[in-house]
Design an enzyme around this catalytic site. Sequence first.
Site, PDB file in Angstrom:
ATOM      1  N   SER A 259       0.828  -1.214   0.000  1.00 37.84           N
ATOM      2  CA  SER A 259       0.000   0.000   0.000  1.00 37.84           C
ATOM      3  C   SER A 259       0.860   1.262   0.000  1.00 37.84           C
ATOM      4  CB  SER A 259      -0.938  -0.007   1.212  1.00 37.84           C
ATOM      5  OG  SER A 259      -0.193  -0.089   2.408  1.00 37.84           O
TER       6      SER A 259
ATOM      7  N   ASN B  45      -1.704  -2.161  13.321  1.00 36.77           N
ATOM      8  CA  ASN B  45      -3.154  -1.941  13.343  1.00 36.77           C
ATOM      9  C   ASN B  45      -3.533  -0.659  14.086  1.00 36.77           C
ATOM     10  OD1 ASN B  45      -3.223  -4.291  11.947  1.00 36.77           O
ATOM     11  ND2 ASN B  45      -4.048  -5.546  13.608  1.00 36.77           N
TER      12      ASN B  45
ATOM     13  N   THR C 142     -39.263  26.778 -10.322  1.00 38.76           N
ATOM     14  CA  THR C 142     -39.588  25.452  -9.794  1.00 38.76           C
ATOM     15  C   THR C 142     -39.883  24.631 -11.041  1.00 38.76           C
ATOM     16  OG1 THR C 142     -41.950  25.911  -9.591  1.00 38.76           O
ATOM     17  CG2 THR C 142     -40.610  26.377  -7.649  1.00 38.76           C
ATOM     18  N   HIS C 143     -39.473  23.384 -11.034  1.00 37.38           N
ATOM     19  CA  HIS C 143     -39.575  22.516 -12.226  1.00 37.38           C
ATOM     20  C   HIS C 143     -38.824  23.120 -13.413  1.00 37.38           C
ATOM     21  CE1 HIS C 143     -43.035  20.632 -10.056  1.00 37.38           C
ATOM     22  NE2 HIS C 143     -43.274  21.902  -9.728  1.00 37.38           N
TER      23      HIS C 143
ATOM     24  N   SER D 286     -13.337  24.706 -28.398  1.00 37.44           N
ATOM     25  CA  SER D 286     -13.508  23.460 -29.127  1.00 37.44           C
ATOM     26  C   SER D 286     -12.442  23.380 -30.212  1.00 37.44           C
ATOM     27  CB  SER D 286     -14.904  23.429 -29.751  1.00 37.44           C
ATOM     28  OG  SER D 286     -14.931  22.552 -30.861  1.00 37.44           O
TER      29      SER D 286
ATOM     30  N   LYS E 154     -16.995  28.228 -29.964  1.00 36.95           N
ATOM     31  CA  LYS E 154     -17.326  27.663 -28.651  1.00 36.95           C
ATOM     32  C   LYS E 154     -16.500  28.215 -27.491  1.00 36.95           C
ATOM     33  CE  LYS E 154     -19.885  24.797 -27.777  1.00 36.95           C
ATOM     34  NZ  LYS E 154     -19.854  23.334 -27.955  1.00 36.95           N
TER      35      LYS E 154
ATOM     36  N   ASN F 116     -16.645  26.769 -23.693  1.00 38.66           N
ATOM     37  CA  ASN F 116     -17.329  25.749 -22.899  1.00 38.66           C
ATOM     38  C   ASN F 116     -17.080  25.910 -21.399  1.00 38.66           C
ATOM     39  OD1 ASN F 116     -18.334  24.462 -25.224  1.00 38.66           O
ATOM     40  ND2 ASN F 116     -16.418  23.348 -25.490  1.00 38.66           N
TER      41      ASN F 116
ATOM     42  N   GLU G 221     -18.640  21.831 -15.414  1.00 36.03           N
ATOM     43  CA  GLU G 221     -18.965  20.473 -15.887  1.00 36.03           C
ATOM     44  C   GLU G 221     -18.127  19.430 -15.152  1.00 36.03           C
ATOM     45  OE1 GLU G 221     -19.673  20.070 -20.370  1.00 36.03           O
ATOM     46  OE2 GLU G 221     -18.591  21.954 -20.174  1.00 36.03           O
TER      47      GLU G 221
ATOM     48  N   GLN H 101      -7.398  -2.088   4.158  1.00 31.21           N
ATOM     49  CA  GLN H 101      -6.339  -1.344   3.477  1.00 31.21           C
ATOM     50  C   GLN H 101      -6.904  -0.559   2.293  1.00 31.21           C
ATOM     51  OE1 GLN H 101      -2.198  -2.818   3.155  1.00 31.21           O
ATOM     52  NE2 GLN H 101      -2.636  -3.057   0.978  1.00 31.21           N
TER      53      GLN H 101
ATOM     54  N   LYS I  59      -8.077   3.827   2.291  1.00 33.36           N
ATOM     55  CA  LYS I  59      -7.375   5.099   2.117  1.00 33.36           C
ATOM     56  C   LYS I  59      -7.431   5.643   0.695  1.00 33.36           C
ATOM     57  CE  LYS I  59      -4.074   3.141   4.490  1.00 33.36           C
ATOM     58  NZ  LYS I  59      -4.987   2.179   5.149  1.00 33.36           N
TER      59      LYS I  59
HETATM   60  N1  ARG Z   1      -1.164  -1.216   5.211  1.00 36.57           N
HETATM   61  C1  ARG Z   1      -2.087  -1.650   6.196  1.00 36.57           C
HETATM   62  C2  ARG Z   1      -3.416  -0.905   6.021  1.00 36.57           C
HETATM   63  O1  ARG Z   1      -3.428   0.091   5.429  1.00 36.57           O
HETATM   64  C3  ARG Z   1      -1.559  -1.400   7.574  1.00 36.57           C
HETATM   65  C4  ARG Z   1      -2.066  -2.326   8.625  1.00 36.57           C
HETATM   66  C5  ARG Z   1      -1.618  -3.707   8.338  1.00 36.57           C
HETATM   67  N2  ARG Z   1      -1.802  -4.583   9.431  1.00 36.57           N
HETATM   68  C6  ARG Z   1      -1.661  -5.875   9.275  1.00 36.57           C
HETATM   69  N3  ARG Z   1      -1.777  -6.590  10.314  1.00 36.57           N
HETATM   70  N4  ARG Z   1      -1.449  -6.412   8.094  1.00 36.57           N
HETATM   71  O2  ARG Z   1      -4.427  -1.358   6.458  1.00 36.57           O
END
Ligand code: ARG
Length: 466
Positions: free
Chosen positions: A24, A111, A156-157, A278, A284, A286, A291, A323, A326
């Site tokens: 990650s 964790n 309205t509408h 365009s 044009k 735009n 948008e 994971q 994010k």
């Molecule tokens: N990269 C992991 C995440 O974003 C970190 C936590 C991982 N923990 C584990 N026990 N594998 O969730």
Amino acid sequence: MSDKPWGGRFDAPTNAFVEAFNASTHVDARMYAEDIAGSRAHAQMLAQQAILSQEDLTAILQGLDKVEADIESGNFEFTIALEDVHMNIEKALTDHIGDAGKRLHTARSRNDQVATDTRLYLRKRTNELLSRIRTLQTVLTTLAEEHADTIMPGFTHLQTAQPVTLGHHLLAYVEMFERDAARFIDGRNRMNQCPLGSAALAGTTFDIDRAFTANALGFEAPTANSLDSVSDRDFIMELLAACSICSIHLSRFSEELILWMSAQFSFVDLPDAFCTGSSIMPQKKNPDMPELVRGKAGRIIGALMSILTTMKSLPLAYNKDMQEDKEAIFDAFDNLEGCLRVFGDMLPGMSVNKAVMHKAASSGFSTATDLADALVRAGVPFRDAHEIVGKSVAYCIREVIELHQMPSTACADIDVRLNVDMVQKLSVEACVGARDHIGGTAPKQVRLQCIAWKARLNEGLESEHA
Ligand code: ARG
């Protein structure tokens, strides 16, 4: 043999594709500052509790400074072999300072580390989003003041309904963004509790001081349940719900700007710097920015659906599924921040075609409700008044005239109670001016609201940061 920090019980190395698929770093490396801040606080707490020696603490703090400086100067290579930001930083620290670096992970797990880093990072980003919202509200309030008596059709509408002031219309968005800001503040404050010390899921056997780390990192308190701390991502759901609602507000505003800029409306023109042309049609111009902002709502709502679906039915405590949290929220924050920035920068350059707006407001029998109200004031029951005005509108459509142009003979023919004075008094200025109460569209009310907003925005900016 495995070369991983967790490789002790493994006989074989990780499959090469799995190593990349599992990593990650490409997503979480952006939390490096929060990860280092968390490690500093954790190490200081361990030393205070005599779990770590002072010498080790000194080495760790110096080592973390070096790692941070290396990352910031571009002298750091995150590797997927070390999976995530946490293990990349820990390994670099250990390379610099040796055994002391290996002691940092005492009484800690990735964790509780990731749960802490993500909260810290999102707290910072939420504050940035809030400033963008405040800037946009300020821009809108300035425009609203300038257009407190600019008359336009209210719809309205998408059919002409009653005249309103453009200032009033703009202030409607200031209200929406205020509620958006409140949702962000609420989400930010609710997640402002420190998971550190929860360790993998059950807490730790060491005599830790959770209040110390919570305080050092600016959290309100330590979280109360270790399982909950490392399991839930409801703070991400909440913030993404806030992002989604805000993006929906922006998409509605976008849609209006796109309509208003069309040749058919010609109410406004957006600055060249925020439009594109365009490649084939030379005429044009735009409205790409509204948008695109309208389109971004789709992906931001997608991010909300993604985290909701990922979390649904997950058993406690940590699962690797999480994971995936994010990427979605970082993307949503980046894009929402971009949308807010574009709007804040673009709107001051918008030109308003007051004459066209006024003409549009004056057509489509927008004053009909006011004629009915005049009849009511003369003692006619509202339902009868509605009927009389309906007949008057039908007459005007046949004769191709406006209500205020009705001759007295026509008035008398439709109903004896319909007085020609009533129709002659009809004007869009009178319509908006008469709606002079809290929340009404009258220029006077719009100006009062602008004054109140300016005061509120000035003091709000100082007091709301966590
Ligand atoms: N990269 C992991 C995440 O974003 C970190 C936590 C991982 N923990 C584990 N026990 N594998 O969730």
